[in-house]
Motif scaffolding. Sequence first.
Motif, short mmCIF file in Angstrom:
data_model
loop_
_atom_site.label_atom_id
_atom_site.label_comp_id
_atom_site.label_asym_id
_atom_site.label_seq_id
_atom_site.Cartn_x
_atom_site.Cartn_y
_atom_site.Cartn_z
N GLY A 60 50.36 32.41 29.53
CA GLY A 60 49.97 31.04 29.26
C GLY A 60 51.00 30.33 28.41
N LEU A 61 50.68 29.11 28.01
CA LEU A 61 51.64 28.30 27.25
C LEU A 61 51.32 28.21 25.77
N GLN A 62 50.14 28.71 25.36
CA GLN A 62 49.74 28.54 23.96
C GLN A 62 49.45 29.85 23.26
N ARG A 63 49.70 30.97 23.91
CA ARG A 63 49.52 32.29 23.29
C ARG A 63 50.87 32.99 23.20
N ASP A 64 51.00 33.86 22.19
CA ASP A 64 52.29 34.54 22.03
C ASP A 64 52.27 35.97 22.58
N HIS A 65 51.12 36.42 23.07
CA HIS A 65 51.07 37.75 23.67
C HIS A 65 49.92 37.79 24.67
N ASN A 66 49.93 38.82 25.50
CA ASN A 66 48.94 38.94 26.57
C ASN A 66 47.86 39.94 26.19
N GLU A 67 46.59 39.51 26.33
CA GLU A 67 45.47 40.41 26.07
C GLU A 67 44.64 40.70 27.33
N ASP A 68 45.12 40.24 28.49
CA ASP A 68 44.46 40.53 29.77
C ASP A 68 45.01 41.81 30.38
N THR A 69 44.16 42.53 31.09
CA THR A 69 44.59 43.66 31.91
C THR A 69 43.92 43.55 33.27
N LEU A 70 44.70 43.74 34.32
CA LEU A 70 44.11 43.80 35.66
C LEU A 70 44.50 45.12 36.32
N PHE A 71 43.64 45.57 37.21
CA PHE A 71 43.87 46.81 37.95
C PHE A 71 43.44 46.56 39.39
N ALA A 72 44.29 46.91 40.35
CA ALA A 72 43.97 46.72 41.76
C ALA A 72 44.46 47.92 42.54
N MET A 73 43.57 48.54 43.32
CA MET A 73 43.92 49.69 44.14
C MET A 73 43.13 49.61 45.44
N GLN A 74 43.80 49.83 46.55
CA GLN A 74 43.11 49.81 47.84
C GLN A 74 43.53 51.00 48.67
N ALA A 75 42.64 51.43 49.55
CA ALA A 75 42.90 52.57 50.43
C ALA A 75 42.11 52.36 51.71
N ASP A 83 35.80 53.55 60.23
CA ASP A 83 36.89 52.83 59.56
C ASP A 83 36.33 52.33 58.24
N ILE A 84 36.79 52.94 57.14
CA ILE A 84 36.18 52.65 55.84
C ILE A 84 37.24 52.16 54.86
N PRO A 85 37.32 50.84 54.65
CA PRO A 85 38.19 50.32 53.59
C PRO A 85 37.59 50.66 52.22
N PHE A 86 38.47 50.94 51.28
CA PHE A 86 38.03 51.25 49.92
C PHE A 86 38.94 50.51 48.94
N GLY A 87 38.35 50.01 47.86
CA GLY A 87 39.17 49.34 46.85
C GLY A 87 38.48 49.31 45.51
N ILE A 88 39.27 49.38 44.45
CA ILE A 88 38.79 49.18 43.08
C ILE A 88 39.60 48.04 42.48
N PHE A 89 38.89 47.03 41.98
CA PHE A 89 39.54 45.85 41.41
C PHE A 89 38.89 45.54 40.08
N VAL A 90 39.70 45.46 39.01
CA VAL A 90 39.16 45.31 37.66
C VAL A 90 39.88 44.17 36.94
N MET A 91 39.09 43.33 36.27
CA MET A 91 39.63 42.26 35.43
C MET A 91 39.05 42.42 34.02
N ALA A 92 39.93 42.54 33.01
CA ALA A 92 39.50 42.70 31.62
C ALA A 92 40.27 41.73 30.74
#
Length: 303
Positions: A60-75, A83-92
């Motif tokens: 962002g433009l008003q913070r000096d460090h990042n406190e977000d974490t994202l995780f994305a995995m698909q198979a 036919d089985i799609p699988f995925g884990i998606f995380v927003m913190a």
Amino acid sequence: MIRFFETLLFGKKPAPKELIQATMAVKTAPLSEEQLESVSRPESHFNPPQMVVGTSQSVGLQRDHNEDTLFAMQAMLADGTNDIPFGIFVMADGMGGHQNGEIASSAAARTFGEFLLARFYIPFLSAESGSGESIHEIMENAVREAQREVLRNAPGGGTTLTAAMVLGEQVTVAHVGDSRLYFAYPDGRMSAMTQDHSLVRRLQDLGQINEQEAAVHPQRSVLYRALGQPEPFRPDINTHTLPRPGYMLLCSDGLWGSVSEDELYRILKNSTSPSAACHQMVASANAAGGPDNISVILIQFLS
């Protein structure tokens, strides 16, 4: 030869006057852009069903460090029968001051992803019977394990956690805090599938403030439920049918708090790929002032 084609097409060679009258009877009009797109776009069906994933992040433009974490995995498991799609998606989205917030969000996202892989995906892939827990129980236990890691590694800090596990045509969502998960449909609908655990959301639900007042409320970032808080809580856990064709969007409040849902939909529909859409969404949030960290995961489900 010319007479042969005229006879084939018309049955007889028409007189010049008949040709002129037939031409004058035909009315034409230019096709609209939507009509041109519909006739030029080939019908396609993807087998096995496809997930296309994009991510993007900015401090962002008003913070000096990042406190977000994202995780994305698909198979994908396609064995000729299923036919089985699988995925884990995380927003913190972490909170609690320098370092505590980023440690909390990282611990939550890593722990949640690792738990699902160990307790669900690996047994599923190896055709083991597993523990006998339901998907909802596994998701809730993953949140509880993430909560323990946040308390252990980031005392005084906290984080939101919005996580989705895709399995086949369904997605199970675990949610704590005010990061969000949306479905986007081909007809233009953008639907929030999570409810913010924030003070202003509760005031809205009670009818004490409206949406416009909530957007500028001085306590709009105050959460009553988050990982890292000492009081016990239960995450929201729900299972939904995927929007196929359509999109699933996970984002921190640095995005949805700066860019309207209408604009988010416009971006994803006009972008060439989920990755391009994610980067444009982040750019739009920064163009609106970038008051917070911005993180986004966009998954496109192709029919």
